[in-house]
Structures are given as structure tokens and as C-alpha cells.
Design an enzyme around this catalytic site. Structure first.
Site, PDB file in Angstrom:
ATOM      1  N   HIS A   1       0.802  -1.094  -0.112  1.00  0.00           N
ATOM      2  CA  HIS A   1      -0.190   0.314  -0.097  1.00  0.00           C
ATOM      3  C   HIS A   1       1.064   1.284   0.094  1.00  0.00           C
ATOM      4  CE1 HIS A   1      -3.018   2.786   1.094  1.00  0.00           C
ATOM      5  NE2 HIS A   1      -3.711   1.839   0.961  1.00  0.00           N
TER       6      HIS A   1
ATOM      7  N   ASP B   1      -7.987  -5.421   0.283  1.00  0.00           N
ATOM      8  CA  ASP B   1      -8.640  -6.143  -0.997  1.00  0.00           C
ATOM      9  C   ASP B   1      -8.071  -7.796  -0.729  1.00  0.00           C
ATOM     10  OD1 ASP B   1      -9.743  -4.244  -2.385  1.00  0.00           O
ATOM     11  OD2 ASP B   1      -7.749  -3.357  -3.102  1.00  0.00           O
TER      12      ASP B   1
HETATM   13  N1  ACO Z   1       4.099  -7.731  -4.685  1.00  0.00           N
HETATM   14  C1  ACO Z   1       5.541  -7.616  -4.946  1.00  0.00           C
HETATM   15  N2  ACO Z   1       6.236  -6.509  -4.802  1.00  0.00           N
HETATM   16  C2  ACO Z   1       5.481  -5.613  -4.658  1.00  0.00           C
HETATM   17  C3  ACO Z   1       4.207  -5.283  -4.079  1.00  0.00           C
HETATM   18  C4  ACO Z   1       3.366  -6.518  -4.366  1.00  0.00           C
HETATM   19  N3  ACO Z   1       1.995  -6.358  -4.171  1.00  0.00           N
HETATM   20  N4  ACO Z   1       3.845  -4.185  -3.856  1.00  0.00           N
HETATM   21  C5  ACO Z   1       4.995  -3.399  -3.894  1.00  0.00           C
HETATM   22  N5  ACO Z   1       6.054  -4.040  -4.284  1.00  0.00           N
HETATM   23  C6  ACO Z   1       7.472  -3.873  -4.353  1.00  0.00           C
HETATM   24  C7  ACO Z   1       7.725  -3.029  -5.494  1.00  0.00           C
HETATM   25  O1  ACO Z   1       8.311  -4.071  -6.549  1.00  0.00           O
HETATM   26  C8  ACO Z   1       8.841  -2.130  -5.141  1.00  0.00           C
HETATM   27  O2  ACO Z   1      10.081  -2.948  -5.064  1.00  0.00           O
HETATM   28  P1  ACO Z   1      11.459  -2.446  -5.278  1.00  0.00           P
HETATM   29  O3  ACO Z   1      11.681  -1.272  -4.402  1.00  0.00           O
HETATM   30  O4  ACO Z   1      12.425  -3.662  -5.123  1.00  0.00           O
HETATM   31  O5  ACO Z   1      11.170  -1.817  -6.443  1.00  0.00           O
HETATM   32  C9  ACO Z   1       8.554  -1.866  -3.646  1.00  0.00           C
HETATM   33  O6  ACO Z   1       7.745  -3.008  -3.188  1.00  0.00           O
HETATM   34  C10 ACO Z   1       7.655  -0.580  -3.558  1.00  0.00           C
HETATM   35  O7  ACO Z   1       6.476  -0.593  -4.367  1.00  0.00           O
HETATM   36  P2  ACO Z   1       5.985   0.543  -5.307  1.00  0.00           P
HETATM   37  O8  ACO Z   1       5.259   0.068  -6.595  1.00  0.00           O
HETATM   38  O9  ACO Z   1       6.755   1.695  -5.271  1.00  0.00           O
HETATM   39  O10 ACO Z   1       4.950   1.157  -4.211  1.00  0.00           O
HETATM   40  P3  ACO Z   1       3.488   2.017  -4.467  1.00  0.00           P
HETATM   41  O11 ACO Z   1       3.148   2.944  -3.320  1.00  0.00           O
HETATM   42  O12 ACO Z   1       3.908   2.886  -5.790  1.00  0.00           O
HETATM   43  O13 ACO Z   1       2.528   1.182  -4.834  1.00  0.00           O
HETATM   44  C11 ACO Z   1       0.570  -0.605  -4.617  1.00  0.00           C
HETATM   45  C12 ACO Z   1       1.529   0.564  -3.953  1.00  0.00           C
HETATM   46  C13 ACO Z   1       0.208  -0.064  -6.319  1.00  0.00           C
HETATM   47  C14 ACO Z   1      -0.755  -0.729  -3.869  1.00  0.00           C
HETATM   48  C15 ACO Z   1       1.474  -1.553  -4.754  1.00  0.00           C
HETATM   49  O14 ACO Z   1       2.107  -2.134  -3.537  1.00  0.00           O
HETATM   50  C16 ACO Z   1       0.719  -2.766  -5.724  1.00  0.00           C
HETATM   51  O15 ACO Z   1       0.910  -2.935  -6.893  1.00  0.00           O
HETATM   52  N6  ACO Z   1       0.132  -3.873  -4.910  1.00  0.00           N
HETATM   53  C17 ACO Z   1      -0.635  -5.051  -5.599  1.00  0.00           C
HETATM   54  C18 ACO Z   1      -2.063  -4.307  -5.973  1.00  0.00           C
HETATM   55  C19 ACO Z   1      -2.966  -4.239  -5.034  1.00  0.00           C
HETATM   56  O16 ACO Z   1      -3.151  -5.082  -3.760  1.00  0.00           O
HETATM   57  N7  ACO Z   1      -3.677  -2.791  -4.847  1.00  0.00           N
HETATM   58  C20 ACO Z   1      -4.474  -2.639  -4.003  1.00  0.00           C
HETATM   59  C21 ACO Z   1      -3.994  -1.412  -3.284  1.00  0.00           C
HETATM   60  S1  ACO Z   1      -5.255  -1.104  -1.860  1.00  0.00           S
HETATM   61  C22 ACO Z   1      -6.579   0.029  -2.582  1.00  0.00           C
HETATM   62  O17 ACO Z   1      -6.284   0.526  -3.658  1.00  0.00           O
HETATM   63  C23 ACO Z   1      -7.765  -0.225  -2.099  1.00  0.00           C
END
Ligand code: ACO
Length: 425
Positions: free
Chosen positions: A302, A359
Site C-alpha cells: 500500500h 483487498d
Molecule cells: N508484490 C510484490 N512486490 C511489491 C508489491 C506486491 N504486491 N507491492 C509493492 N512491491 C514492491 C515493488 O516492486 C517495489 O520494490 P523495489 O523497491 O524493489 O522496486 C516496492 O515494493 C515498493 O513498491 P511501489 O510500487 O513503489 O509502491 P507504490 O506505493 O507505488 O504502490 C501499490 C502501491 C500500487 C498498492 C503496490 O503495492 C501494488 O501494486 N500492490 C498490488 C496491487 C494491490 O493490491 N492494490 C490495492 C491497493 S489498496 C487499494 O487501492 C484499495
């Protein structure tokens, strides 16, 4: 008032600091470009406060979420979704008389204009209900135009809250070829939605009280989440002066993406894929960690929570209660639990502070209630609606609101002479 000092090209600029009621500190850069010629660079706006708001407070490090100062744990235990709608929109918990009047208005505005039924006929049966929802909400502005009269604007908020559940249920009925079931004024907001979803004209249908309670809690937990992608979209569209329906239709479109509200559907699809793959969740954990694989563990991570999402904690408790009470088993629940356990122990997830979000378990509950997968994000939208309305209203009433218009850092070609078509090559 405290200030921040910024040294740029040997000049020191003093910028005011704003402190929120819960201690959030922000450097006020409104005059930065005018004073220095510089702008800030913040893709994804992760460090940008786009407004000052008194609706929702999140402490992502501590895993805290409050609506208008009230903890979600208390609201889930003592309140109802309709009461939370009132709280978010009007800022205070209603008195009994106010709640009754509000409930009554929501009940009496829940019918759709009969002509709107024809719109549903035009969509293919395969249409995703989120696309239908967004289009139908935009269509409401053709029936209920915007006005400068605050009473009409407020009535449009009531109309939208009252009608969204009818639109949502009709879009489902259309997708499965069943007759539309009209709203019933003797049912609660949540029970009425479930009745419109699952009843058929040929036999009586009683909404199971457990489902009514569970859905009400889920709607409360989705009701607002400050400046997330869809809410910022609602504010951005509304900042141009666009009406409530246009702004919220845009918010529904933003919510549909798999990185936002669409994740609840994507979680179940991921768990199904793991089950079909022999239940090998470890393989999917490795895929999620592989930087060369675009796969992410859906329902994990998140932007704001760097701790357990408090909503996920409450939903997990609810899953245990519901499954016990219904005496059911779901193989997907077992996979989800193992996946969560393994991820929480894994260095990759620990280091990046990736925890289950709202979620991760909500889809398991929707499944237990017989709600089809493609309706999960629609339910998210129904829950988030009061938050969007409250944020839109706050944006409209805030004298500091300006049209959203970010800058950019241009990195394209500098000026070059036009080349006639026969000289290109
Ligand atoms: N699985 C694996 N790796 C992940 C995940 C995941 N679900 N989420 C983040 N990471 C990793 C990224 O690859 C990144 O790694 P790095 O530093 O080695 O490059 C690090 O964690 C940071 O992630 P970001 O993408 O920079 O975080 P951001 O804040 O931009 O994204 C998000 C947040 C979109 C929620 C992300 O965690 C994600 O894609 N999660 C999966 C989708 C999801 O569950 N979305 C629902 C969110 S809650 C909502 O909207 C109600």
C-alpha cells in the site's frame, strides 16, 4: 509559525510550514515557482499534500484509520453504513431524528428514471459492471443537471447515494439476463441492495441477516481513504467546476484499475490461478519477488500503510466469524492464509513493509455471500461513494481550491525546423 529554509543558487528562500491537527507537517510551496522559478518533481504525488481536509485521518506507520475523528473499529462495532455516510458528508454523527430523515430520503430516491433502463439494454452482456456503473453515473447528470443552488446540489448527493445501489444491481441482473428487481422501501440500504441482486419475481427471497451485517461492515470499511487515486480523481475533475455526477463517474473509472479497487477481483483471480496450479503458493511468492517478472502479489502492499492495513485486520476477523457461522470451507481461503503467512515471514516483503491490504480478504467474503467476481469492485465503489461525495463537497466549499493543474519537466526535442513530407526519411 515555523518555516523551512531552501537554499537555491546562493539564495535562501523561507517557506511556511503547515502542521495538521494530528501532526502531519507540510512545506507550503504555493509561492515557490513565483519566488524562485523552480517547481517540485514528485511522480505519483507521494510527497504532495494536494489539499487540507478534515474528513479522514490515516497513520500509515501505526495502521490507524479514522473518519471525522472516529476510529473505524468503533464505527464497525456501533454504527451502520448509512450513519457513516451521514458522518462523512455532514461532518457529525446524526441525531436519531436526523438519521431517520436521511434514511428516508435515501429510500425515497432509490428508483431510477424508467428511461434509464433502456441504457442497460444497449450494453453487451459481457460488459464489465464497473464500466456500466461509470457510464450510468455520468448519465445521471442528464436527468439532474448541476445548479448553483446548494439545495439542489445536496439533493443530487442524496440521489446519487440512493440510486447507485439500484444501478449496481440492475447492471448485474442485465449481465445474467434476469429481470430487474425494483428497490423496496421497507428494507435497509444494504438489505435492499442484496435483495435487488438476488431476488427473482417468481419466488420470495429473504436477505440473510448475516449477509446484511457483513456487507454493511464491508461498506463502512471502504467508505473513505483520504486522497487515494480515485478520490484525487474526483477532486481533480470537480476542481474544473464539473458536476457531482461527472466527477464521481471519473472516480469510478479510476477505481476500476487493478492497482486500486480492481485489486479485490484480481486477488480472487490470483488465488484461483494458484489453486489450478496445484496450490503451489510458494511459486507465486517467488514470481512476485522476481524483478524481471511483472507479477505482483495482489492484495499486498500500500502507498500509505507500512504496517497492517487496519481494514484488512477487521476483515480477516470477519472472515473467521462468517466461515464459522456458515460452517463452510473455501479452498481459496486456505491458500490466502498460507500465502499471507509465508509473505509476512519473507525478507523481501518485510524489508519493503508489504502487508495485506483491504483487498486481500474482502473477495473471500464476497465469494461466501455468492457475489460474482466481476461485482467486487462495484461493491468497493458503493462503499467509497460517501467518501467521494464528502471530498467533492469539501473541495467545492474550500476557498483555497484552485483548478488542479500540475506542471511538468519537459524533456522532449527543443525547437526544430519543420521538415516537408518529401524530405523526411
Ligand atoms: N508484490 C510484490 N512486490 C511489491 C508489491 C506486491 N504486491 N507491492 C509493492 N512491491 C514492491 C515493488 O516492486 C517495489 O520494490 P523495489 O523497491 O524493489 O522496486 C516496492 O515494493 C515498493 O513498491 P511501489 O510500487 O513503489 O509502491 P507504490 O506505493 O507505488 O504502490 C501499490 C502501491 C500500487 C498498492 C503496490 O503495492 C501494488 O501494486 N500492490 C498490488 C496491487 C494491490 O493490491 N492494490 C490495492 C491497493 S489498496 C487499494 O487501492 C484499495
Amino acid at each position: 509559525m515555523p518555516t523551512a529554509k531552501l537554499i537555491l543558487d546562493d539564495t535562501t528562500v523561507e517557506l511556511p510550514v503547515i502542521v495538521g491537527t494530528e501532526g502531519e507537517r507540510a512545506i507550503d510551496i504555493r509561492k515557490l515557482r513565483a519566488q524562485t522559478g523552480y517547481i517540485t518533481y514528485d511522480p505519483g504525488l507521494a510527497n504532495t499534500g494536494s489539499c487540507q481536509s478534515s474528513i479522514t485521518f490515516i497513520d500509515g506507520e501505526a495502521g490507524v484509520l479514522r473518519y471525522r475523528g472516529y476510529a473505524i473499529e468503533d464505527l464497525v462495532e456501533h454504527s451502520s453504513f448509512v450513519e457513516v455516510c451521514y458522518l462523512l458528508i455532514y461532518g457529525e454523527l446524526p441525531t436519531r431524528a436526523q438519521l431517520e430523515q436521511f434514511q428516508d430520503r435515501l429510500t425515497h430516491h432509490s428508483l431510477l428514471h424508467e428511461d434509464m433502463k433502456k441504457f442497460f439494454e444497449g450494453y453487451p452482456p459481457s460488459a464489465h459492471p464497473m464500466s456500466v456503473l461509470s457510464a450510468m453515473v455520468a448519465s445521471l447528470s442528464t436527468y439532474y443537471p448541476d445548479s448553483t443552488d446548494p439545495e439542489i446540489t445536496e439533493l443530487n448527493m442524496i440521489r446519487l447515494l440512493a440510486k447507485l445501489k439500484t444501478i449496481a444491481a440492475f447492471s448485474y441482473k442485465k449481465s445474467i439476463g434476469q429481470p430487474y428487481i425494483y428497490p423496496r422501501n421497507d428494507l435497509s440500504y444494504t438489505a435492499d441492495f442484496l435483495h435487488m441482486m438476488f431476488a427473482v419475481p417468481s419466488e420470495p427471497y429473504e436477505v440473510p441477516p448475516l449477509f446484511e451485517k457483513v456487507l454493511d461492515v464491508l461498506l463502512i470499511l471502504h467508505a473513505d481513504h483520504e486522497q487515494n487515486c480515485s478520490t484525487s480523481t474526483v477532486r481533480m475533475v470537480g476542481s474544473s467546476g464539473a458536476d457531482l455526477f461527472a466527477s464521481i463517474s471519473a472516480g469510478i473509472s479510476a477505481l476500476s484499475g487493478p492497482l486500486h479497487g480492481g485489486a479485490n477481483q484480481a486477488v480472487i483471480q490470483m488465488l484461483e490461478a494458484i489453486r489450478e496450479d496445484g496450490g503451489n503458493y510458494q511459486k507465486y511468492l517467488e514470481k512476485a519477488k522476481d524483478p524481471n517478472d511483472p507479477f505482483r502479489l495482489m492484495g499486498f502492499g500500500h502507498r500509505v500503510y507500512k504496517n497492517f492495513d487496519p481494514r484488512a485486520r477487521l476483515i480477516k476477523k470477519l472472515v473467521d466469524q462468517v466461515f464459522n457461522e456458515m460452517g463452510i470451507n473455501d479452498p481459496l481461503l486456505e491458500i490466502a492464509q498460507k500465502l499471507e503467512e509465508a509473505a509476512l515471514k519473507d525478507e523481501y516483503f518485510i524489508e519493503r513493509k508489504l502487508y495485506p491490504n483491504i483487498d486481500f480478504y474482502s473477495g473471500i467474503l464476497y465469494r461466501a455471500m455468492g457475489i460474482p467476481t466481476n461485482m467486487y469492485t462495484v461493491l468497493f465503489a458503493m462503499g467509497r461513494l460517501p467518501g467521494w461525495i464528502a471530498q467533492w463537497k469539501e473541495m467545492r466549499e474550500d476557498p483555497h481550491t484552485r483548478i488542479y493543474r500540475p506542471r511538468q519537466i519537459y524533456q522532449g526535442s527543443t525547437h526544430r525546423p519543420y521538415v516537408p513530407i518529401d524530405q523526411r526519411g
